[in-house]
Design a protein around this motif. Structure first.
Motif, PDB file in Angstrom:
ATOM      1  N   SER A  70      53.985  63.845  96.559  1.00 46.96           N
ATOM      2  CA  SER A  70      54.179  64.837  97.623  1.00 46.96           C
ATOM      3  C   SER A  70      53.037  65.847  97.681  1.00 46.96           C
ATOM      4  O   SER A  70      52.883  66.543  98.664  1.00 46.96           O
ATOM      5  CB  SER A  70      55.515  65.573  97.495  1.00 46.96           C
ATOM      6  OG  SER A  70      55.658  66.470  98.564  1.00 46.96           O
ATOM      7  N   GLY A 131      50.168  74.969 104.186  1.00 48.36           N
ATOM      8  CA  GLY A 131      51.177  74.147 104.839  1.00 48.36           C
ATOM      9  C   GLY A 131      52.367  74.953 105.329  1.00 48.36           C
ATOM     10  O   GLY A 131      52.764  74.852 106.496  1.00 48.36           O
ATOM     11  N   ALA A 132      52.926  75.748 104.445  1.00 43.80           N
ATOM     12  CA  ALA A 132      54.113  76.525 104.827  1.00 43.80           C
ATOM     13  C   ALA A 132      53.772  77.503 105.955  1.00 43.80           C
ATOM     14  O   ALA A 132      54.582  77.743 106.853  1.00 43.80           O
ATOM     15  CB  ALA A 132      54.656  77.270 103.612  1.00 43.80           C
ATOM     16  N   GLU A 135      53.838  75.550 109.077  1.00 43.47           N
ATOM     17  CA  GLU A 135      55.220  75.330 109.520  1.00 43.47           C
ATOM     18  C   GLU A 135      55.729  76.548 110.285  1.00 43.47           C
ATOM     19  O   GLU A 135      56.324  76.437 111.362  1.00 43.47           O
ATOM     20  CB  GLU A 135      56.143  75.110 108.307  1.00 43.47           C
ATOM     21  CG  GLU A 135      55.904  73.820 107.572  1.00 43.47           C
ATOM     22  CD  GLU A 135      56.671  73.796 106.247  1.00 43.47           C
ATOM     23  OE1 GLU A 135      57.682  74.507 106.113  1.00 43.47           O
ATOM     24  OE2 GLU A 135      56.247  73.063 105.342  1.00 43.47           O
ATOM     25  N   THR A 166      59.868  74.073 101.648  1.00 42.05           N
ATOM     26  CA  THR A 166      59.249  75.024 102.566  1.00 42.05           C
ATOM     27  C   THR A 166      59.840  74.913 103.975  1.00 42.05           C
ATOM     28  O   THR A 166      59.802  75.883 104.726  1.00 42.05           O
ATOM     29  CB  THR A 166      57.725  74.790 102.665  1.00 42.05           C
ATOM     30  OG1 THR A 166      57.486  73.410 102.919  1.00 42.05           O
ATOM     31  CG2 THR A 166      57.023  75.206 101.377  1.00 42.05           C
ATOM     32  N   ASP A 237      56.258  67.537 109.779  1.00 50.80           N
ATOM     33  CA  ASP A 237      55.617  68.075 108.579  1.00 50.80           C
ATOM     34  C   ASP A 237      54.572  67.058 108.139  1.00 50.80           C
ATOM     35  O   ASP A 237      54.887  66.041 107.528  1.00 50.80           O
ATOM     36  CB  ASP A 237      56.679  68.303 107.494  1.00 50.80           C
ATOM     37  CG  ASP A 237      56.076  68.840 106.198  1.00 50.80           C
ATOM     38  OD1 ASP A 237      54.861  68.658 105.987  1.00 50.80           O
ATOM     39  OD2 ASP A 237      56.825  69.429 105.399  1.00 50.80           O
ATOM     40  N   ALA A 239      52.116  67.353 106.008  1.00 50.60           N
ATOM     41  CA  ALA A 239      51.427  67.714 104.764  1.00 50.60           C
ATOM     42  C   ALA A 239      50.846  66.479 104.092  1.00 50.60           C
ATOM     43  O   ALA A 239      49.792  66.536 103.474  1.00 50.60           O
ATOM     44  CB  ALA A 239      52.367  68.449 103.826  1.00 50.60           C
ATOM     45  N   ASN A 240      51.557  65.360 104.217  1.00 47.97           N
ATOM     46  CA  ASN A 240      51.155  64.162 103.479  1.00 47.97           C
ATOM     47  C   ASN A 240      50.697  63.050 104.412  1.00 47.97           C
ATOM     48  O   ASN A 240      51.218  61.946 104.391  1.00 47.97           O
ATOM     49  CB  ASN A 240      52.314  63.693 102.606  1.00 47.97           C
ATOM     50  CG  ASN A 240      52.752  64.792 101.668  1.00 47.97           C
ATOM     51  OD1 ASN A 240      51.978  65.247 100.825  1.00 47.97           O
ATOM     52  ND2 ASN A 240      53.981  65.242 101.819  1.00 47.97           N
ATOM     53  N   ASN A 261      48.065  69.459 105.995  1.00 48.10           N
ATOM     54  CA  ASN A 261      47.508  70.169 104.847  1.00 48.10           C
ATOM     55  C   ASN A 261      46.103  69.635 104.624  1.00 48.10           C
ATOM     56  O   ASN A 261      45.938  68.555 104.053  1.00 48.10           O
ATOM     57  CB  ASN A 261      48.349  69.927 103.594  1.00 48.10           C
ATOM     58  CG  ASN A 261      49.513  70.875 103.482  1.00 48.10           C
ATOM     59  OD1 ASN A 261      50.087  71.275 104.492  1.00 48.10           O
ATOM     60  ND2 ASN A 261      49.866  71.243 102.268  1.00 48.10           N
ATOM     61  N   HIS A 263      44.247  70.787 102.589  1.00 48.28           N
ATOM     62  CA  HIS A 263      44.138  70.844 101.126  1.00 48.28           C
ATOM     63  C   HIS A 263      45.083  69.844 100.450  1.00 48.28           C
ATOM     64  O   HIS A 263      45.663  70.120  99.432  1.00 48.28           O
ATOM     65  CB  HIS A 263      44.411  72.257 100.622  1.00 48.28           C
ATOM     66  CG  HIS A 263      45.687  72.855 101.112  1.00 48.28           C
ATOM     67  ND1 HIS A 263      45.856  73.250 102.401  1.00 48.28           N
ATOM     68  CD2 HIS A 263      46.860  73.108 100.505  1.00 48.28           C
ATOM     69  CE1 HIS A 263      47.073  73.725 102.559  1.00 48.28           C
ATOM     70  NE2 HIS A 263      47.713  73.644 101.422  1.00 48.28           N
ATOM     71  N   LYS A 264      45.293  68.709 101.050  1.00 50.53           N
ATOM     72  CA  LYS A 264      45.915  67.584 100.359  1.00 50.53           C
ATOM     73  C   LYS A 264      45.158  66.329 100.789  1.00 50.53           C
ATOM     74  O   LYS A 264      44.562  65.646  99.985  1.00 50.53           O
ATOM     75  CB  LYS A 264      47.401  67.449 100.713  1.00 50.53           C
ATOM     76  CG  LYS A 264      48.281  68.412  99.951  1.00 50.53           C
ATOM     77  CD  LYS A 264      49.752  68.252 100.286  1.00 50.53           C
ATOM     78  CE  LYS A 264      50.567  69.329  99.592  1.00 50.53           C
ATOM     79  NZ  LYS A 264      51.950  69.405 100.088  1.00 50.53           N
TER      80      LYS A 264
HETATM   81  C1  LIG Z   1      52.826  70.570 100.158  1.00 52.45           C
HETATM   82  C2  LIG Z   1      53.834  70.418 101.194  1.00 52.45           C
HETATM   83  C3  LIG Z   1      54.175  71.503 102.032  1.00 52.45           C
HETATM   84  C4  LIG Z   1      53.668  72.921 101.852  1.00 52.45           C
HETATM   85  O1  LIG Z   1      52.293  73.091 101.776  1.00 52.45           O
HETATM   86  P1  LIG Z   1      51.663  74.412 101.124  1.00 52.45           P
HETATM   87  O2  LIG Z   1      50.223  74.388 101.467  1.00 52.45           O
HETATM   88  O3  LIG Z   1      51.906  74.302  99.644  1.00 52.45           O
HETATM   89  O4  LIG Z   1      52.361  75.603 101.703  1.00 52.45           O
HETATM   90  C5  LIG Z   1      55.083  71.262 103.051  1.00 52.45           C
HETATM   91  N1  LIG Z   1      55.668  70.058 103.209  1.00 52.45           N
HETATM   92  C6  LIG Z   1      55.376  68.999 102.409  1.00 52.45           C
HETATM   93  C7  LIG Z   1      56.050  67.697 102.653  1.00 52.45           C
HETATM   94  C8  LIG Z   1      54.460  69.151 101.370  1.00 52.45           C
HETATM   95  O5  LIG Z   1      54.188  68.111 100.571  1.00 52.45           O
END
Ligand SMILES: *Cc1c(COP(=O)(O)O)cnc(C)c1O
Length: 478
Positions: A70, A131-132, A135, A166, A237, A239-240, A261, A263-264
């Motif tokens: 995640s 990420g948050a 959102e 989040t 979302d 993020a991933n 994100n 940063h992911k």
């Molecule tokens: C990491 C993540 C977030 C939040 O990202 P942040 O940058 O840590 O605020 C939200 N949703 C998912 C599914 C994530 O993996």
């Protein structure tokens, strides 16, 4: 390990200041501190060794395998850092006249176009810093949209019980009430429960697909249709995105807005509190509400503008600009073919490792996964007393960072493993071997696993105290 303060000796140092070439100024004595600050005085080599030693005590992607589900702790090519450290990017000021920063504006504009293409969105803002934060910004888009239609009854956001923590937190922060819907036995959205949950008070749905157990919800078009039919909007979302980028697009799955994100997935490491970026993309009908300023291009000239119904600013200036430079460099170096290849590699590696562990460890879901898979150690804990925490801690002795533990919450004794695309078969084989050795230890000597790791500088800190009450200052009196 000794602290810098303990190594400090009066008069020792490593600074060579150039001769003063400006006139000396006499300050009013009242402006000066009575005592010099108690900074450590230390030679250059001892200083260098101190930080090298500190770096050796931790574990990063540069040290070894880091399968943190995640959270996508993947290898980020150095060329992205090099681009982001070019003086043309680092030495600009956010208040410079626009005609002097055309290149920087072009970076924002091009990155927006490429990420909109990848997500199937029409517009994007790089202001959110994580990420948050993205959102939260996306939810404000949804709120402004309903308000612009005079529809003030839509106060609820639907969030599956498997969601990242989040999601409900951001919805609450944005002033919505959270409605939780249960997952089906594949970790996906329970369609019947969703049909019952939607209504004239539904502002929207927050979802991630693949979901938090690493599976792609095949009902996605039906899910977004149910929400749209009820008058709500769909938030993705993203993020991933490492699982799907270049293969499917949130916009084509029926989503109206999305955060990523950077940063992911896009070349900035995640974690450590460093600068991140959680850009928010949206469909055209939400664009007028995006944060200001935005960048536009006309006849090769870039300029900033404020959308007429903007929510205002969610952060100063244009977000974390250098993180965007890294993302753009990454996108351009990978190109149209490389982006889907990266996500395909991530999915292949996850399935490869899962297959190696299947039959030894219990999988939470016995099916093909996307970029990550979830194991449940409930049976092992029952039979041997060895928990997900014990296995995670023991992996550190093998030079492997623990997978994500105890998430998602709907899986008991969960370990969530995300190998990422850059790992070789040899690394994955070694990781599988470590997992299997630990399983053997759980049978032969479960007691020792409760005290793992055995070879790390720090083993089992009190995590709550470490987070809530960290000691950040040297105590000179002690
Ligand atoms: C990491 C993540 C977030 C939040 O990202 P942040 O940058 O840590 O605020 C939200 N949703 C998912 C599914 C994530 O993996």
């Amino acid at each position: 390990m000794k602290l810098l303060f303990e190594r400090s000796r009066p008069g020792r140092g490593s600074t060579l200041l150039p001769a003063c070439d400006v006139p000396a100024v006499d300050f009013d004595q009242s402006l000066l501190r009575a005592q010099a600050p108690r900074l450590p005085e230390i030679s250059e080599i001892d200083l260098g060794r101190h930080y090298t030693q500190l770096a050796k005590q931790t574990h990063g992607v540069n040290d070894g395998f880091y399968p943190l589900g995640s959270c996508t702790m993947k290898y980020n090519p150095r060329v992205n850092e090099e681009a982001a450290s070019l003086p043309g990017f680092t030495q600009v000021h956010p208040l410079q006249p626009q005609e002097t920063v055309q290149g920087a504006l072009e970076v924002l504009h091009t990155a927006q176009q490429l990420l909109c293409e990848i997500t199937g969105m029409d517009g994007m803002s790089f202001q959110p810093a994580a990420g948050a934060h993205g959102e939260y910004t996306g939810l404000l888009l949804i709120r402004k949209y309903h308000q612009s239609k005079g529809d003030t009854a839509r106060t609820k956001i639907i969030v599956p019980d498997s969601a990242h923590g989040t999601n409900p937190a951001s919805a609450t922060m944005a002033g919505f009430k959270v409605v939780s819907v249960p997952s089906n036995d594949m970790g996906g959205v329970d369609l019947e429960a969703l049909r019952k949950a939607v209504g004239p008070d539904t502002a929207g749905l927050m979802l991630t697909n693949p979901n938090t157990v690493g599976l792609f919800d095949a009902n996605i078009l039906e899910i977004t249709q149910i929400v749209h039919d009820a008058g709500g909007l769909c938030y993705y979302d993203g993020a991933n995105l490492n699982a799907v980028m270049g293969h499917v697009r949130p916009g084509d799955m029926g989503f109206d807005c999305v955060h990523l994100n950077l940063h992911k997935t896009f070349a900035t490491p995640h974690g450590g509190g460093g600068p991140g970026s959680g850009p928010v993309g949206c469909k055209a009908m939400l664009e007028p509400f995006l944060p200001a300023p935005r960048v536009k291009e006309a006849g090769g000239v870039y300029s900033l503008y404020t959308p007429d119904q903007t929510m205002g600013q969610v952060r100063s200036f244009y977000g974390n600009f250098l993180v965007v430079v890294k993302a753009l460099t990454y996108l351009i170096t990978l190109g149209k073919e490389g982006i889907p290849e990266a996500s395909a590699g991530a999915v292949l590696n996850a399935n490869y490792l899962m297959k190696k562990l299947m039959g030894h460890y219990d999988m939470a879901y016995n099916t093909l996964c996307m970029h990550e898979f979830v194991m449940t150690l409930q049976g092992l804990a029952h039979d041997s007393g060895v928990t997900a925490m014990d296995v995670a801690k023991r992996l550190l002795d093998f030079g492997i960072h623990p997978p994500t533990m105890y998430f998602p919450l709907i899986v008991h004794e969960a370990l969530m493993v995300e190998p990422t695309e850059t790992e070789s078969p040899e690394t994955l084989n070694e990781a599988a071997q470590a997992f299997l050795e630990i399983l053997a230890e759980a049978k032969d000597d479960p007691e020792s696993l409760h005290h793992a790791p055995h070879h790390c500088p720090i083993g089992r800190p009190d995590e709550v105290t470490a987070a809530r009450d960290p000691i950040l200052r040297y105590n000179f009196e002690a």
